[in-house]
Design an enzyme around this catalytic site. Structure first.
Site, PDB file in Angstrom:
ATOM      1  N   TYR A 149      -6.424  14.173   2.361  1.00 11.53           N
ATOM      2  CA  TYR A 149      -6.737  13.459   1.377  1.00 11.53           C
ATOM      3  C   TYR A 149      -8.119  14.564   0.305  1.00 11.53           C
ATOM      4  O   TYR A 149      -8.219  14.445  -0.672  1.00 11.53           O
ATOM      5  CB  TYR A 149      -6.236  12.068   1.358  1.00 11.53           C
ATOM      6  N   LYS A 153      -9.138  16.523  -2.874  1.00 11.32           N
ATOM      7  CA  LYS A 153      -9.261  15.776  -3.725  1.00 11.32           C
ATOM      8  C   LYS A 153     -10.705  16.987  -4.191  1.00 11.32           C
ATOM      9  O   LYS A 153     -11.227  16.482  -5.765  1.00 11.32           O
ATOM     10  CB  LYS A 153      -9.709  14.454  -4.158  1.00 11.32           C
TER      11      LYS A 153
END
Length: 294
Positions: A149, A153
């Site tokens: 994750y 990002k």
């Protein structure tokens, strides 16, 4: 809808940031084009005349391409604001990452926004508009159990920073929101996770890990977050990076004044990782022996 200002927001599921942003942009006079996954609950969006709801899976490029044509007919080819909000999480130690899960996450969190920019950029240029990327403090800090994750990002932030430079002379602005944890339903699919039994973290960290997966995601309310983000987006020159939400001040200060080394003691202590030190067992080891082909 002649004379309307238009804002397209992906990922407007119930209880999330997208839903809160949609309502706040409507309050500021925009007609919002809100997307949800095909078959996803949408009743929370259907009670306002200034919100149009459409099915969209941002990982399906042919669907995105067709949707851009649909939106162009509504907006007459001028999209004032695109908000890339759709995203998913995957909570797992880096060494235990399932590759299929990782690819799916990047498809949603990184390639989905790329596809939206690719297929909608001409409409945004026509309006001299704004692209808003809903990012995370995970993009600038090595948040434990969030490696994939975090990486998705971080990649998106750098893509958007480059996009800003390239689109500046078309009078298109790009705003990265560096979000802290917001009290939404984004962790709902992680609630029942447990570490794989083969994990080197399993024996010492599994209970801590499960408690982390079941935590409340943050104290900042989606409505408060939306008000702050929309207020910033309304400015003539919004901040390139706009920090808002739980722990953003702390992360900003540590990153700015200490440097990369600080994360090891900070996150190591926060997640009590010293428990794994000196544990010779370190989980169950799988030995795979390939049989010779006859």
């Amino acid at each position: 809808m002649a004379g309307s200002k238009y804002c397209l927001i992906t990922g407007c599921g119930n209880g999330g940031i997208g839903n809160a942003l949609a309502r706040e942009f409507v309050a500021k006079g925009y007609h919002v084009i809100a997307t949800v996954l095909p078959g996803e609950y949408r009743d929370h969006l259907l009670n306002q005349s200034d919100i149009s709801v459409f099915d969209l899976d941002v990982t399906d490029e042919s669907m995105v391409r067709g949707f851009s044509n649909t939106v162009a007919k509504i907006t007459n080819g001028r999209l004032d604001i695109l908000v890339n909000n759709a995203g998913i999480v995957y909570t797992m130690p880096a060494v235990d990452t399932d590759i299929a899960h990782a690819k799916r996450l990047f498809d949603v969190n990184f390639f989905g926004p790329l596809s939206m920019v690719h297929h909608f950029h001409r409409q945004i240029v026509a309006a001299k508009g704004l692209i808003v990327n809903v990012g995370s403090i995970a993009s600038v800090s090595p948040y434990v159990y969030g490696s994939v994750y975090n990486a998705s990002k971080a990649a998106l932030v750098h893509f958007m920073d480059t996009l800003r430079v390239e689109m500046r002379y078309f009078d298109v602005r790009v705003m990265n929101v560096i979000s802290g944890e917001i009290n939404t339903t984004i962790l709902r699919h992680d609630k029942e996770r447990s570490l794989p039994e083969r994990s080197i973290f399993y024996d010492t960290m599994n209970e801590d890990y499960k408690a982390h997966c079941r935590r409340n995601p943050g104290s900042s309310l989606p409505s408060e977050y939306a008000k702050a983000v929309v207020k910033q987006a309304m400015k003539r020159n919004p901040k390139r990076w706009f920090w808002y939400g739980s722990n953003t001040t702390t992360v900003w200060a540590l990153r700015t004044f200490f440097g990369q080394w600080v994360w090891e003691p900070v996150f190591g202590g926060m997640f009590n990782l010293k428990k794994v030190r000196g544990q010779p067992k370190g989980g169950r080891v799988e030995v795979i022996i390939e049989q010779p082909k006859v």
